[in-house]
Design a protein around this motif. Structure first.
Motif, PDB file in Angstrom:
ATOM      1  N   VAL A   1      45.047  70.992  73.648  1.00 59.38           N
ATOM      2  CA  VAL A   1      44.227  70.901  72.443  1.00 59.38           C
ATOM      3  C   VAL A   1      43.656  69.497  72.334  1.00 59.38           C
ATOM      4  O   VAL A   1      44.376  68.509  72.449  1.00 59.38           O
ATOM      5  CB  VAL A   1      45.061  71.231  71.183  1.00 59.38           C
ATOM      6  N   ILE A   2      42.346  69.421  72.169  1.00 61.70           N
ATOM      7  CA  ILE A   2      41.655  68.144  72.012  1.00 61.70           C
ATOM      8  C   ILE A   2      41.062  68.098  70.612  1.00 61.70           C
ATOM      9  O   ILE A   2      40.337  69.010  70.203  1.00 61.70           O
ATOM     10  CB  ILE A   2      40.545  67.977  73.066  1.00 61.70           C
ATOM     11  N   ALA A   3      41.379  67.043  69.906  1.00 62.93           N
ATOM     12  CA  ALA A   3      40.841  66.882  68.551  1.00 62.93           C
ATOM     13  C   ALA A   3      39.380  66.440  68.635  1.00 62.93           C
ATOM     14  O   ALA A   3      39.061  65.451  69.305  1.00 62.93           O
ATOM     15  CB  ALA A   3      41.676  65.864  67.773  1.00 62.93           C
ATOM     16  N   ILE A   4      38.516  67.184  67.998  1.00 59.27           N
ATOM     17  CA  ILE A   4      37.092  66.846  68.005  1.00 59.27           C
ATOM     18  C   ILE A   4      36.819  65.915  66.822  1.00 59.27           C
ATOM     19  O   ILE A   4      37.034  66.280  65.665  1.00 59.27           O
ATOM     20  CB  ILE A   4      36.225  68.110  67.877  1.00 59.27           C
ATOM     21  N   PRO A   5      36.363  64.690  67.100  1.00 57.28           N
ATOM     22  CA  PRO A   5      36.099  63.760  65.987  1.00 57.28           C
ATOM     23  C   PRO A   5      34.905  64.225  65.152  1.00 57.28           C
ATOM     24  O   PRO A   5      34.025  64.943  65.643  1.00 57.28           O
ATOM     25  CB  PRO A   5      35.820  62.433  66.696  1.00 57.28           C
ATOM     26  N   LEU A   6      34.910  63.812  63.900  1.00 53.51           N
ATOM     27  CA  LEU A   6      33.813  64.171  63.003  1.00 53.51           C
ATOM     28  C   LEU A   6      32.648  63.198  63.112  1.00 53.51           C
ATOM     29  O   LEU A   6      31.533  63.515  62.696  1.00 53.51           O
ATOM     30  CB  LEU A   6      34.315  64.219  61.554  1.00 53.51           C
ATOM     31  N   ALA A   7      32.894  62.006  63.663  1.00 56.22           N
ATOM     32  CA  ALA A   7      31.834  61.003  63.791  1.00 56.22           C
ATOM     33  C   ALA A   7      32.220  60.033  64.899  1.00 56.22           C
ATOM     34  O   ALA A   7      33.380  59.985  65.333  1.00 56.22           O
ATOM     35  CB  ALA A   7      31.615  60.274  62.461  1.00 56.22           C
ATOM     36  N   TRP A   8      31.245  59.269  65.366  1.00 55.98           N
ATOM     37  CA  TRP A   8      31.531  58.249  66.373  1.00 55.98           C
ATOM     38  C   TRP A   8      32.395  57.161  65.749  1.00 55.98           C
ATOM     39  O   TRP A   8      32.151  56.735  64.611  1.00 55.98           O
ATOM     40  CB  TRP A   8      30.234  57.653  66.909  1.00 55.98           C
ATOM     41  N   PRO A   9      33.393  56.674  66.457  1.00 53.97           N
ATOM     42  CA  PRO A   9      34.270  55.660  65.874  1.00 53.97           C
ATOM     43  C   PRO A   9      33.555  54.330  65.705  1.00 53.97           C
ATOM     44  O   PRO A   9      32.549  54.050  66.354  1.00 53.97           O
ATOM     45  CB  PRO A   9      35.413  55.566  66.898  1.00 53.97           C
ATOM     46  N   ASP A  10      34.106  53.499  64.831  1.00 53.65           N
ATOM     47  CA  ASP A  10      33.572  52.159  64.620  1.00 53.65           C
ATOM     48  C   ASP A  10      33.800  51.350  65.900  1.00 53.65           C
ATOM     49  O   ASP A  10      34.886  51.365  66.480  1.00 53.65           O
ATOM     50  CB  ASP A  10      34.288  51.514  63.437  1.00 53.65           C
ATOM     51  N   TRP A  11      32.764  50.644  66.335  1.00 56.05           N
ATOM     52  CA  TRP A  11      32.851  49.843  67.568  1.00 56.05           C
ATOM     53  C   TRP A  11      34.003  48.849  67.514  1.00 56.05           C
ATOM     54  O   TRP A  11      34.647  48.562  68.521  1.00 56.05           O
ATOM     55  CB  TRP A  11      31.517  49.130  67.793  1.00 56.05           C
ATOM     56  N   LYS A  12      34.309  48.327  66.356  1.00 51.88           N
ATOM     57  CA  LYS A  12      35.357  47.321  66.224  1.00 51.88           C
ATOM     58  C   LYS A  12      36.753  47.896  66.509  1.00 51.88           C
ATOM     59  O   LYS A  12      37.677  47.126  66.770  1.00 51.88           O
ATOM     60  CB  LYS A  12      35.328  46.716  64.820  1.00 51.88           C
ATOM     61  N   THR A  13      36.918  49.202  66.437  1.00 49.79           N
ATOM     62  CA  THR A  13      38.250  49.796  66.604  1.00 49.79           C
ATOM     63  C   THR A  13      38.613  50.024  68.069  1.00 49.79           C
ATOM     64  O   THR A  13      39.743  50.408  68.370  1.00 49.79           O
ATOM     65  CB  THR A  13      38.328  51.145  65.867  1.00 49.79           C
ATOM     66  N   GLY A  14      37.689  49.760  68.981  1.00 54.70           N
ATOM     67  CA  GLY A  14      37.960  49.996  70.389  1.00 54.70           C
ATOM     68  C   GLY A  14      38.790  48.900  71.029  1.00 54.70           C
ATOM     69  O   GLY A  14      38.870  47.769  70.526  1.00 54.70           O
ATOM     70  N   GLU A  15      39.405  49.223  72.152  1.00 57.38           N
ATOM     71  CA  GLU A  15      40.222  48.264  72.910  1.00 57.38           C
ATOM     72  C   GLU A  15      39.395  47.701  74.064  1.00 57.38           C
ATOM     73  O   GLU A  15      38.895  48.458  74.910  1.00 57.38           O
ATOM     74  CB  GLU A  15      41.466  48.966  73.458  1.00 57.38           C
TER      75      GLU A  15
END
Length: 219
Positions: free
Chosen positions: A77-91
């Protein structure tokens, strides 16, 4: 008549030495004949055990290995996001040198890993080998389905934005271009759920993809 009686002498008695000699000769002849007869017999010798156990080389026998896979009935099961994540939250990550992706800043977003997206740009999108507009590319048509790997690239010097995707041929490519335009991945791609076969709430107007995911049980 005159009868005359004549005296006939008694026959002489045999010499006892001669009799013994005859008997001995007869016995000797008998043993000689027996020995000659035995020489003509055909004797069948009894089998004798071999002096050593003979070695035996068996013929080669092929070995067959049968690998059986018994998948579970629970799909991944893959959770489908509702929106693109904030760029600042990436690693922030550093891509391998041989990938040619060490341009700008690369980040990894776990919420995007394995998420299917559908091409919504009418003219399609270019699949590039590096996050650059100068890299050669092939086209993914409107309605094609791609899979995000979770890697997102931003190049502030040129104002580019690219996301890495896996195409139907199993290879990795980069999709994107100028930030804010129709080739920006946040505008040319929309999240898609392969399980409900209906777009997510943020993908209103998403066309029906021409390629569908097959539900494969997890190993």
């Amino acid at each position: 008549m005159v009868v005359l009686f004549a005296c006939v002498p008694e026959p002489p008695l045999p010499d006892p030495f001669l009799v013994q000699t005859a008997i001995a000769g007869t016995a000797a002849a008998s043993w000689t004949q027996t020995a000659q007869a035995r020489a003509r017999w055909t004797a069948t010798p009894s089998p004798q055990p071999p002096s050593a156990t003979p070695s035996r080389t068996p013929s080669p026998t092929p070995t067959f290995l049968i690998l059986l896979e018994t998948p579970t009935l629970t799909p991944t099961v893959i959770a489908i996001p509702l929106a693109w994540p904030d760029w600042k939250t990436g690693e922030v990550v550093k891509m391998p040198k041989e990938s040619g992706a060490n341009l700008g800043v690369n980040k990894f977003f776990s919420v995007l890993q394995g998420v299917p997206v559908v091409v919504t740009r009418l003219n399609g999108v270019k699949l590039r080998k590096a996050p650059s507009k100068v890299a050669g590319a092939i086209m993914a048509a409107y309605g094609d389905l791609l899979t995000l790997t979770g890697f997102w690239n931003q190049n502030y010097d040129f104002g580019w934005s690219f996301v890495q995707v896996k195409a139907s041929d199993g290879r990795l490519y980069w999709v994107g271009g100028d930030v804010g335009t129709e080739i920006d991945p946040t505008n040319s791609l929309r999240f898609y759920s392969p399980y409900t076969l209906t777009p997510s709430p943020t993908a209103t107007g998403t066309p029906t993809p021409r390629i569908f995911y097959t539900l494969t049980p997890a190993p």
